[in-house]
Design a protein around this motif. Structure first.
Motif, mmCIF file in Angstrom:
data_model
loop_
_atom_site.group_PDB
_atom_site.id
_atom_site.type_symbol
_atom_site.label_atom_id
_atom_site.label_comp_id
_atom_site.label_asym_id
_atom_site.label_seq_id
_atom_site.Cartn_x
_atom_site.Cartn_y
_atom_site.Cartn_z
ATOM 1 N N GLU A 176 0.681 -0.958 0.062
ATOM 2 C CA GLU A 176 -0.143 0.066 0.028
ATOM 3 C C GLU A 176 0.874 1.250 -0.188
ATOM 4 O O GLU A 176 1.811 1.417 0.766
ATOM 5 N N LEU A 177 0.790 2.229 -0.882
ATOM 6 C CA LEU A 177 1.483 3.308 -1.151
ATOM 7 C C LEU A 177 0.580 4.587 -1.002
ATOM 8 O O LEU A 177 -0.936 4.332 -1.374
ATOM 9 N N HIS A 178 1.155 5.681 -0.819
ATOM 10 C CA HIS A 178 0.307 6.880 -0.693
ATOM 11 C C HIS A 178 1.007 8.005 -1.392
ATOM 12 O O HIS A 178 2.493 7.918 -1.676
ATOM 13 N N ASN A 179 0.410 9.003 -1.965
ATOM 14 C CA ASN A 179 1.193 10.329 -2.564
ATOM 15 C C ASN A 179 1.751 11.128 -1.283
ATOM 16 O O ASN A 179 1.270 11.098 -0.192
ATOM 17 N N LYS A 180 2.930 11.691 -1.469
ATOM 18 C CA LYS A 180 3.361 12.574 -0.525
ATOM 19 C C LYS A 180 2.581 13.730 -0.365
ATOM 20 O O LYS A 180 2.384 14.585 -1.603
ATOM 21 N N PRO A 181 2.290 14.243 0.814
ATOM 22 C CA PRO A 181 1.506 15.420 0.952
ATOM 23 C C PRO A 181 2.461 16.648 0.496
ATOM 24 O O PRO A 181 3.340 16.713 1.005
ATOM 25 N N PRO A 182 1.742 17.257 -0.391
ATOM 26 C CA PRO A 182 2.491 18.575 -0.695
ATOM 27 C C PRO A 182 2.648 19.694 0.372
ATOM 28 O O PRO A 182 1.742 19.556 1.257
ATOM 29 N N ILE A 183 3.508 20.574 0.292
ATOM 30 C CA ILE A 183 3.598 21.670 1.526
ATOM 31 C C ILE A 183 3.200 22.806 0.819
ATOM 32 O O ILE A 183 3.761 23.290 -0.153
ATOM 33 N N TRP A 184 2.544 23.561 1.808
ATOM 34 C CA TRP A 184 2.141 25.058 1.433
ATOM 35 C C TRP A 184 3.143 25.826 1.252
ATOM 36 O O TRP A 184 3.876 25.933 2.095
ATOM 37 N N ASN A 185 3.419 26.524 0.053
ATOM 38 C CA ASN A 185 4.490 27.532 -0.360
ATOM 39 C C ASN A 185 4.123 28.928 -0.279
ATOM 40 O O ASN A 185 3.298 29.363 -1.329
ATOM 41 N N GLU A 186 4.404 29.853 0.817
ATOM 42 C CA GLU A 186 3.973 31.154 0.852
ATOM 43 C C GLU A 186 4.443 32.065 -0.354
ATOM 44 O O GLU A 186 3.540 32.786 -0.979
ATOM 45 N N ASP A 187 5.500 31.683 -0.739
ATOM 46 C CA ASP A 187 6.097 32.494 -1.846
ATOM 47 C C ASP A 187 5.633 32.260 -3.008
ATOM 48 O O ASP A 187 5.099 33.426 -3.814
ATOM 49 N N SER A 188 5.039 31.086 -3.468
ATOM 50 C CA SER A 188 4.559 31.035 -4.620
ATOM 51 C C SER A 188 2.945 30.979 -4.422
ATOM 52 O O SER A 188 2.209 30.811 -5.414
ATOM 53 N N GLY A 189 2.451 30.797 -3.231
ATOM 54 C CA GLY A 189 1.150 30.673 -3.121
ATOM 55 C C GLY A 189 0.274 29.323 -3.850
ATOM 56 O O GLY A 189 -0.727 29.532 -4.272
ATOM 57 N N SER A 190 1.197 28.259 -3.667
ATOM 58 C CA SER A 190 0.717 26.975 -4.002
ATOM 59 C C SER A 190 1.268 25.868 -3.180
ATOM 60 O O SER A 190 2.272 26.167 -2.468
#
Length: 258
Positions: A176-190
């Motif tokens: 069982e695998l999962h996607n790595k949760p992305p981290i919010w980047n203030e600079d890029s707003g994404s």
């Protein structure tokens, strides 16, 4: 990476300790105003060795992609048909098959060894609020035996298979695998992930797949580098067919998951 027999290579797990770097391109030209694009996977090397092609089938109730080892013949009847990706009605769960016999079509007399294998299942968690945040993916693949070969999963009926076993939490001989949760980047707003320079454009489709026990070992990463070009890098225990099909699932318009 030398590939002598591409058709065999795409079914074999990546060599341990190596990352297989590929490029996936999307061709929207041709029929149907781009509704049924074709997708092509090549090794991301100077030679650009062709590996696989995929195309969404028309007149299918659910998302259904044919995968071929011939870029010019994407028909189910051809000898180059190597596998398929099929979704449920909601488009939130996908199963990847090889080119074996469908157990529902064999009249019950089919030799088990000729039944199709399930190579992967992809589950997208639905987002009820319609919030277009990062997607959450779970990927289930067959486990490996002591010889580093894939354990064959050949369901004989609808009450077995990767998705059924996952739902029932019977995960023996599965990974069982999962996607790595992305981290919010203030600079890029994404939301962002570190793709080590392999991905250059933000996209909701970009993802990295990891195992909970070792979040630094990225088994699969996929991301956009141009309008219709993406990098797809995979490692053991995945093979190219599994990696390509998992990436194809992310192109589908999963309204329930955005």
């Amino acid at each position: 990476m030398e590939v002598d027999e591409p058709r065999e290579f795409v079914l074999q797990p990546a060599p341990q300790g190596r990352t297989v770097r590929c490029r996936l391109t999307r061709d929207k030209k041709g029929m149907d105003r781009g509704l049924y694009p074709s997708y092509f996977l090549h090794l991301d090397t100077e030679k650009k060795v062709f590996l696989l092609a995929g195309r969404k089938r028309k007149r299918s109730k659910t998302a259904n992609y044919l995968i071929s080892s011939d870029p010019t013949n994407l028909s189910r009847g051809g000898e180059n048909f190597i596998g398929k990706l099929r979704s449920n009605l909601l488009g939130s769960r996908f199963t990847v098959f090889d080119n074996g016999q469908n157990p529902h079509r064999g009249g019950g007399s089919t030799n088990v060894g000729s039944l199709r294998q399930e190579l992967a299942a992809v589950i997208y968690e639905t987002n009820v609020l319609g919030f277009r945040g990062p997607r959450r993916m779970t990927v289930i693949i067959p486990g490996m035996n002591s010889d580093n070969e894939r354990v064959p999963i050949r369901p004989r009926n609808a009450s077995d298979g990767l998705l059924v076993r996952w739902q029932n939490k019977t995960l023996e001989s599965l990974i069982e695998l999962h996607n790595k949760p992305p981290i919010w980047n203030e600079d890029s707003g994404s939301y962002t992930l570190n793709f080590q320079g392999r991905v250059t454009q933000a996209s909701v489709k970009n993802f990295q797949i990891i195992h909970a026990d070792d979040p630094d070992y990225i088994i699969l990463q996929f991301g956009r580098v141009a309008e219709d070009a993406f990098t797809l890098d995979y490692r053991y225990p995945l093979c190219a067919l599994q990696a390509f099909a998992i990436a194809l699932s992310s192109f589908d318009g999963k309204l329930a998951c955005e």
